[in-house]
Design an enzyme around this catalytic site. Structure first.
Site, PDB file in Angstrom:
ATOM      1  N   LYS A 198       0.844  -1.207   0.000  1.00  0.00           N
ATOM      2  CA  LYS A 198       0.000   0.000   0.000  1.00  0.00           C
ATOM      3  C   LYS A 198       0.881   1.261   0.000  1.00  0.00           C
ATOM      4  O   LYS A 198       2.076   1.189   0.283  1.00  0.00           O
ATOM      5  CB  LYS A 198      -0.908   0.016   1.227  1.00  0.00           C
ATOM      6  CG  LYS A 198      -1.758  -1.233   1.409  1.00  0.00           C
ATOM      7  CD  LYS A 198      -2.814  -1.446   0.340  1.00  0.00           C
ATOM      8  CE  LYS A 198      -3.730  -2.579   0.779  1.00  0.00           C
ATOM      9  NZ  LYS A 198      -4.650  -3.032  -0.253  1.00  0.00           N
TER      10      LYS A 198
HETATM   11  C1  LIG Z   1      -5.714  -4.116   0.700  1.00  0.00           C
HETATM   12  C2  LIG Z   1      -7.162  -3.875   0.733  1.00  0.00           C
HETATM   13  C3  LIG Z   1      -7.970  -4.356   1.781  1.00  0.00           C
HETATM   14  C4  LIG Z   1      -7.523  -5.359   2.796  1.00  0.00           C
HETATM   15  O1  LIG Z   1      -6.402  -5.055   3.512  1.00  0.00           O
HETATM   16  P1  LIG Z   1      -5.553  -6.228   4.221  1.00  0.00           P
HETATM   17  O2  LIG Z   1      -4.628  -5.476   5.102  1.00  0.00           O
HETATM   18  O3  LIG Z   1      -4.878  -7.023   3.160  1.00  0.00           O
HETATM   19  O4  LIG Z   1      -6.529  -7.066   5.011  1.00  0.00           O
HETATM   20  C5  LIG Z   1      -9.298  -3.964   1.804  1.00  0.00           C
HETATM   21  N1  LIG Z   1      -9.827  -3.175   0.851  1.00  0.00           N
HETATM   22  C6  LIG Z   1      -9.086  -2.735  -0.180  1.00  0.00           C
HETATM   23  C7  LIG Z   1      -9.724  -1.851  -1.200  1.00  0.00           C
HETATM   24  C8  LIG Z   1      -7.739  -3.074  -0.288  1.00  0.00           C
HETATM   25  O5  LIG Z   1      -7.026  -2.635  -1.342  1.00  0.00           O
END
Ligand SMILES: *Cc1c(COP(=O)(O)O)cnc(C)c1O
Length: 380
Positions: A198
């Site tokens: 991210k």
């Molecule tokens: C990455 C992501 C999640 C989930 O996050 P995790 O930390 O992998 O559980 C939820 N919603 C969106 C849009 C994402 O890109």
């Protein structure tokens, strides 16, 4: 080879502070619910402009905990409905289901790939309790329309901000005075993920919720800690979901550079936008020049083509790695087929059939981007 996202290079660029922070935690003898987590929560709340931030184990838990807390607070009951864009990562839907609520799949607008508020209104029933916009690919959903809709029907607005750390809403928002506002501060509560890839990424799993609602924050904190606020006293049937001290320390090192990295992502988007010969290539972009502003932090740079798979093979054969976000929409997944497989969601399906993500790491050089553009422009 140009990698899609070189996490090794990104994290190396935070040295030696990153290793120092890890060693400090390692040597501290305290690994959960400690100073590093409290400090990051404070910093991230300040960054987002919210009164509270509660760290969680990951982004899915952050979303789920918001719904579980609303259920404990009597705001939502089992079987209540939550409107959610159909074109998202499956975690968004799973969080609603895990809390015993019902996702109502909403088409996005193709132009923004974000939830279409007019379509969302058609899904409202007496059981609707919330609308869950996802700031997909790093672009803020139209929060003005969403908040107006939510106000009219008395719905909660919960942001899935997992792809939008640092995005800024510069326009008016009903009920909110102070401008400008960041993702995480645009609704009643928001969930973030700090998955390593991210825009703000840990060295493992991590997540957080942000809100101004004191009761909600306290309830989330308690449910995330086995339903307890006092050791061995359990008020709720909680879960175990913690942002640990190592990840929190890493995030405190990385947060101060987030804005600068997001600016670089926008610069790269601008270079792509100007350099790619969109018309001749019959390649579509949902990014318009006036979209390259603070409301988009370009977690992903999407391009669209019915020949998406050919494009991916072509770029790959020239040493350029791309990804697809996402190849199969949630309603077409085996896991959700029984409940949602029959739904016709043509815009969602088009996005999943045609999307290709070009590399947009903030550490890519202008030469890297030019190489990608030159290669794309010779596609036949
Ligand atoms: C990455 C992501 C999640 C989930 O996050 P995790 O930390 O992998 O559980 C939820 N919603 C969106 C849009 C994402 O890109």
């Amino acid at each position: 080879m140009i990698k899609y996202l070189d996490l090794q290079k990104i994290n190396a660029s935070f040295e030696p502070e990153l290793s120092d922070a890890l060693l400090r935690v390692s040597h501290s003898g305290w690994y959960l619910h400690g100073e590093a987590t409290a400090r990051f929560e404070e910093e991230f709340a300040a960054y987002c402009g919210t009164s509270y931030c509660v760290g969680t184990g990951n982004g899915l838990d952050a979303l789920t905990l918001i719904f579980l807390a609303y259920r404990e607070l009597g705001v939502m009951d089992a079987g209540d409905e939550v409107i959610v864009p159909a074109n998202t990562y499956i975690a968004t839907l799973l969080s609603i289901l895990r809390a015993g609520l019902k996702p109502m799949l909403c088409e996005p607008s193709f132009e923004t790939c974000n939830i279409d508020a007019a379509y969302a209104e058609t899904l409202i029933t007496p059981r609707t309790r919330a609308i869950l916009p996802v700031h997909l690919y790093g672009r803020l959903a139209d929060m003005k329309e969403i908040c107006e809709l939510a106000n009219r029907y008395e719905l909660k607005v919960i942001e899935d901000a997992a792809q939008a750390h640092g995005a800024v809403w510069n326009k008016v928002l009903p009920g909110k005075e102070n401008q400008p506002l960041r993702a995480g501060n645009l609704g009643d509560a928001a969930a973030f993920s700090f998955y390593p890839a991210k825009n703000l990424g840990a060295l493992g799993d991590g997540g957080a919720i942000t809100t101004h609602d004191e009761r909600l924050a306290a309830t989330v904190r308690s449910i995330a800690n086995y339903g307890s606020t006092e050791k061995y006293v359990h008020r709720y049937q909680g879960i175990n979901s913690r942002l640990d001290e190592l990840q929190a320390a890493v995030l405190s090192v990385k947060l101060p550079r987030l804005d600068q990295d997001n600016i670089r992502r926008r610069e790269i988007a601008q270079i792509y936008k100007e350099g790619i010969d969109w018309q001749r290539l019959e390649l579509q972009s949902t990014v318009h020049t006036n979209d390259i502003n603070e409301a988009n932090v370009f977690h992903i740079f999407p391009v669209f083509s019915p020949r998406r798979d050919e494009w991916q093979r072509y770029l790959n054969s020239h040493g350029i790695c791309t990804q697809i976000h996402y190849p199969i929409p949630p309603h077409r997944q085996e896991a959700l087929k029984k409940e949602y497989g029959m739904q016709q969601l043509p815009i969602t399906e088009r996005i999943h059939n045609e999307e290709l993500s070009l590399p947009i790491s903030p550490l890519l050089t202008n030469e890297d981007i030019e190489r990608i553009i030159d290669c794309a422009n010779t596609f036949i």
